[in-house]
Design a protein around this motif. Sequence first.
Motif, PDB file in Angstrom:
ATOM      1  N   ILE A 321      86.413 -36.875  22.106  1.00 46.51           N
ATOM      2  CA  ILE A 321      85.265 -38.765  22.983  1.00 46.51           C
ATOM      3  C   ILE A 321      85.594 -37.384  24.477  1.00 46.51           C
ATOM      4  O   ILE A 321      86.288 -37.025  24.472  1.00 46.51           O
ATOM      5  N   GLU A 322      84.726 -38.110  25.168  1.00 46.81           N
ATOM      6  CA  GLU A 322      84.966 -37.469  26.297  1.00 46.81           C
ATOM      7  C   GLU A 322      84.649 -38.201  27.717  1.00 46.81           C
ATOM      8  O   GLU A 322      83.928 -39.402  27.527  1.00 46.81           O
ATOM      9  N   VAL A 323      85.111 -38.308  28.696  1.00 42.90           N
ATOM     10  CA  VAL A 323      85.426 -39.388  30.239  1.00 42.90           C
ATOM     11  C   VAL A 323      84.569 -38.680  31.094  1.00 42.90           C
ATOM     12  O   VAL A 323      85.106 -37.256  30.921  1.00 42.90           O
ATOM     13  N   SER A 324      83.457 -39.089  31.117  1.00 39.04           N
ATOM     14  CA  SER A 324      83.264 -38.452  32.546  1.00 39.04           C
ATOM     15  C   SER A 324      83.759 -37.883  33.919  1.00 39.04           C
ATOM     16  O   SER A 324      85.052 -38.925  34.033  1.00 39.04           O
ATOM     17  N   ALA A 325      84.413 -37.028  34.398  1.00 39.66           N
ATOM     18  CA  ALA A 325      85.085 -36.613  34.997  1.00 39.66           C
ATOM     19  C   ALA A 325      84.336 -35.614  36.345  1.00 39.66           C
ATOM     20  O   ALA A 325      84.196 -34.347  36.533  1.00 39.66           O
ATOM     21  N   SER A 326      83.428 -36.327  36.801  1.00 40.49           N
ATOM     22  CA  SER A 326      82.606 -36.077  37.839  1.00 40.49           C
ATOM     23  C   SER A 326      83.006 -35.893  39.004  1.00 40.49           C
ATOM     24  O   SER A 326      82.517 -35.127  40.341  1.00 40.49           O
ATOM     25  N   MET A 327      85.056 -36.621  39.320  1.00 39.60           N
ATOM     26  CA  MET A 327      84.880 -37.015  40.566  1.00 39.60           C
ATOM     27  C   MET A 327      86.119 -35.507  41.418  1.00 39.60           C
ATOM     28  O   MET A 327      86.164 -34.741  40.347  1.00 39.60           O
ATOM     29  N   PHE A 338      92.554 -34.935  30.518  1.00 37.44           N
ATOM     30  CA  PHE A 338      92.581 -35.444  29.669  1.00 37.44           C
ATOM     31  C   PHE A 338      90.934 -35.324  28.135  1.00 37.44           C
ATOM     32  O   PHE A 338      91.454 -35.349  27.044  1.00 37.44           O
ATOM     33  N   ASN A 339      90.241 -34.878  29.195  1.00 33.52           N
ATOM     34  CA  ASN A 339      89.034 -34.120  28.225  1.00 33.52           C
ATOM     35  C   ASN A 339      89.609 -33.463  27.672  1.00 33.52           C
ATOM     36  O   ASN A 339      89.033 -32.767  26.668  1.00 33.52           O
ATOM     37  N   ASP A 340      90.670 -32.100  28.461  1.00 31.40           N
ATOM     38  CA  ASP A 340      90.951 -30.891  27.444  1.00 31.40           C
ATOM     39  C   ASP A 340      92.261 -31.532  26.454  1.00 31.40           C
ATOM     40  O   ASP A 340      91.936 -30.612  24.913  1.00 31.40           O
ATOM     41  N   MET A 341      92.222 -32.433  26.570  1.00 32.30           N
ATOM     42  CA  MET A 341      93.685 -32.492  26.022  1.00 32.30           C
ATOM     43  C   MET A 341      93.168 -33.133  24.068  1.00 32.30           C
ATOM     44  O   MET A 341      93.073 -33.178  23.357  1.00 32.30           O
ATOM     45  N   LEU A 345      93.217 -31.918  21.027  1.00 30.33           N
ATOM     46  CA  LEU A 345      93.407 -32.944  19.915  1.00 30.33           C
ATOM     47  C   LEU A 345      92.311 -32.759  19.198  1.00 30.33           C
ATOM     48  O   LEU A 345      92.650 -32.592  17.199  1.00 30.33           O
ATOM     49  N   SER A 346      91.149 -32.819  18.876  1.00 32.35           N
ATOM     50  CA  SER A 346      89.792 -33.219  17.945  1.00 32.35           C
ATOM     51  C   SER A 346      90.139 -31.756  16.876  1.00 32.35           C
ATOM     52  O   SER A 346      89.860 -31.650  15.862  1.00 32.35           O
ATOM     53  N   ILE A 347      90.463 -30.368  17.802  1.00 29.31           N
ATOM     54  CA  ILE A 347      90.116 -29.156  16.798  1.00 29.31           C
ATOM     55  C   ILE A 347      91.326 -29.244  15.940  1.00 29.31           C
ATOM     56  O   ILE A 347      91.224 -28.466  15.164  1.00 29.31           O
ATOM     57  N   ASP A 348      92.507 -29.846  16.742  1.00 32.29           N
ATOM     58  CA  ASP A 348      93.344 -29.544  15.960  1.00 32.29           C
ATOM     59  C   ASP A 348      93.462 -30.626  14.922  1.00 32.29           C
ATOM     60  O   ASP A 348      94.263 -30.047  13.943  1.00 32.29           O
ATOM     61  N   LYS A 349      93.025 -31.224  15.159  1.00 35.71           N
ATOM     62  CA  LYS A 349      93.009 -32.772  13.701  1.00 35.71           C
ATOM     63  C   LYS A 349      92.184 -31.940  12.511  1.00 35.71           C
ATOM     64  O   LYS A 349      91.922 -32.067  11.461  1.00 35.71           O
ATOM     65  N   ALA A 350      91.165 -31.543  13.085  1.00 32.20           N
ATOM     66  CA  ALA A 350      90.437 -30.580  12.040  1.00 32.20           C
ATOM     67  C   ALA A 350      90.433 -29.145  11.021  1.00 32.20           C
ATOM     68  O   ALA A 350      90.904 -29.253   9.726  1.00 32.20           O
ATOM     69  N   ALA A 351      91.983 -28.918  12.050  1.00 33.51           N
ATOM     70  CA  ALA A 351      92.088 -27.697  11.055  1.00 33.51           C
ATOM     71  C   ALA A 351      93.455 -28.506  10.381  1.00 33.51           C
ATOM     72  O   ALA A 351      93.640 -27.966   9.601  1.00 33.51           O
ATOM     73  N   LEU A 352      94.122 -29.394  10.873  1.00 34.75           N
ATOM     74  CA  LEU A 352      94.803 -29.861  10.008  1.00 34.75           C
ATOM     75  C   LEU A 352      94.680 -31.263   8.953  1.00 34.75           C
ATOM     76  O   LEU A 352      94.755 -30.239   7.880  1.00 34.75           O
ATOM     77  N   ASP A 353      93.176 -31.579   8.679  1.00 39.59           N
ATOM     78  CA  ASP A 353      92.515 -31.731   7.553  1.00 39.59           C
ATOM     79  C   ASP A 353      92.290 -30.675   6.967  1.00 39.59           C
ATOM     80  O   ASP A 353      91.873 -30.855   5.516  1.00 39.59           O
ATOM     81  N   ARG A 354      91.873 -29.625   7.364  1.00 40.37           N
ATOM     82  CA  ARG A 354      91.511 -28.532   6.684  1.00 40.37           C
ATOM     83  C   ARG A 354      92.811 -28.062   5.779  1.00 40.37           C
ATOM     84  O   ARG A 354      92.463 -27.645   4.431  1.00 40.37           O
ATOM     85  N   GLN A 355      93.788 -28.080   6.362  1.00 37.87           N
ATOM     86  CA  GLN A 355      95.128 -27.319   5.076  1.00 37.87           C
ATOM     87  C   GLN A 355      95.386 -28.373   4.775  1.00 37.87           C
ATOM     88  O   GLN A 355      95.715 -27.966   3.393  1.00 37.87           O
ATOM     89  N   ILE A 356      94.864 -29.949   4.855  1.00 38.56           N
ATOM     90  CA  ILE A 356      95.340 -31.077   3.932  1.00 38.56           C
ATOM     91  C   ILE A 356      94.597 -30.451   2.859  1.00 38.56           C
ATOM     92  O   ILE A 356      95.457 -30.513   1.948  1.00 38.56           O
TER      93      ILE A 356
END
Length: 399
Positions: A321-327, A338-341, A345-356
Amino acid sequence: MKLFQKTLILFAAIIVFQSLLTIIFITRTISQSQAVDAEQELTAEASSVYNNFNSWKLSFWEKINQLYEDENIKDLISAAGGVAFDDRLISLIQRSVSGSGAEFAIIKKGRSTYFDIIPIFDTTIPVPGIENFSYAREHPYIEIVQWQNTLYFTGCVRLSGREKNAPYIDVFILKQIDHKLLENLSSNQHIKVLLSTGGNFSLGPFSDEKLAGRIYAKLIDRSYTAMGRIDIKGEAYSAVFRSTGSVQKGHETETLNLSVFLSLADYQKQLRDIKRAVLSISLVSAAVTILLSLFFSGNITSPIRRLLAALHVVKEGEYNIEVSASMKGEIGELLSGFNDMAHQLSIDKAALDRQILEIIRLKEYNEKIINAIREGIVVINDRLIVEKTNQAFLELFGL
């Protein structure tokens, strides 16, 4: 209560508090300034009223001295016979005092009871009885006479012929002291003038307020006093009380007091207007602050609401998910962070899913190998608890 509402209420409370402090400070400062201005104005007006009142005495004094020194009058008195007054004498006296402001004159013949009343101009003013007038000094003088409830300026002069032991006449010129005269003592419409004696007599706008006794009590041991505030008929006044001679009432003499009242209505109205103006400005400032806060709050609350919604999505396990950060500024940095976080988290979750998935695959592979061995295998931990067996072991023991 939300942060924005708390902040808005805090700002409004600060403005109101500042307004109250401003009103208190301005009111106190202006009240002190007004007290000084009112005192100066009253002092000047009281002095003017006192001088104008005495100018009537001066006018009468000048006229009776002119009569006293008039040689023609002396000749006419010497020539008068009997008890009758010469018409020329009456006409001369009438002309001589016409500019004094007197309304009529009383002429008394020597020690006799014969007298005559000379009108100076047409008037319906009541004339006191002759018994109220007697020449009591050796020189011309001015006095104020009270007859019933009326005061009169009275100029007294004795006029005689030229020769020794010549006949003489006593002349009394009179002007009634009325409400109109008191009103004309000052051109200031906020000034009220009251004349009172030591008794219950008073003349002026507050004659029905029983002020004579109060004024007499304040002047009993002094000739001048001032009051910063006195309430009369629900209106505030500053007042100056001053003794201005005496009043002859029959055979009695009473002190005459001249009181000058300055209405404080304009000063109070000015103070009310200032309070109202300060309060109005404060209310307008509070209203503008609230409106501007509401208008600009969207720039703050809208991104924060989007951020909160995105956090709920992340909480449910959705990281893509991404929040518009034009401000720009701190809010923009917060949204970008928040968008970077979320992306991380999305990258880490994908890697964790692959490990599982890899672990599950290896587990299944190992189980297949163990179960394929035809010898019985059992795994026991250090507490002698069976943790795992293969299919051959179960078949061997009929389990």
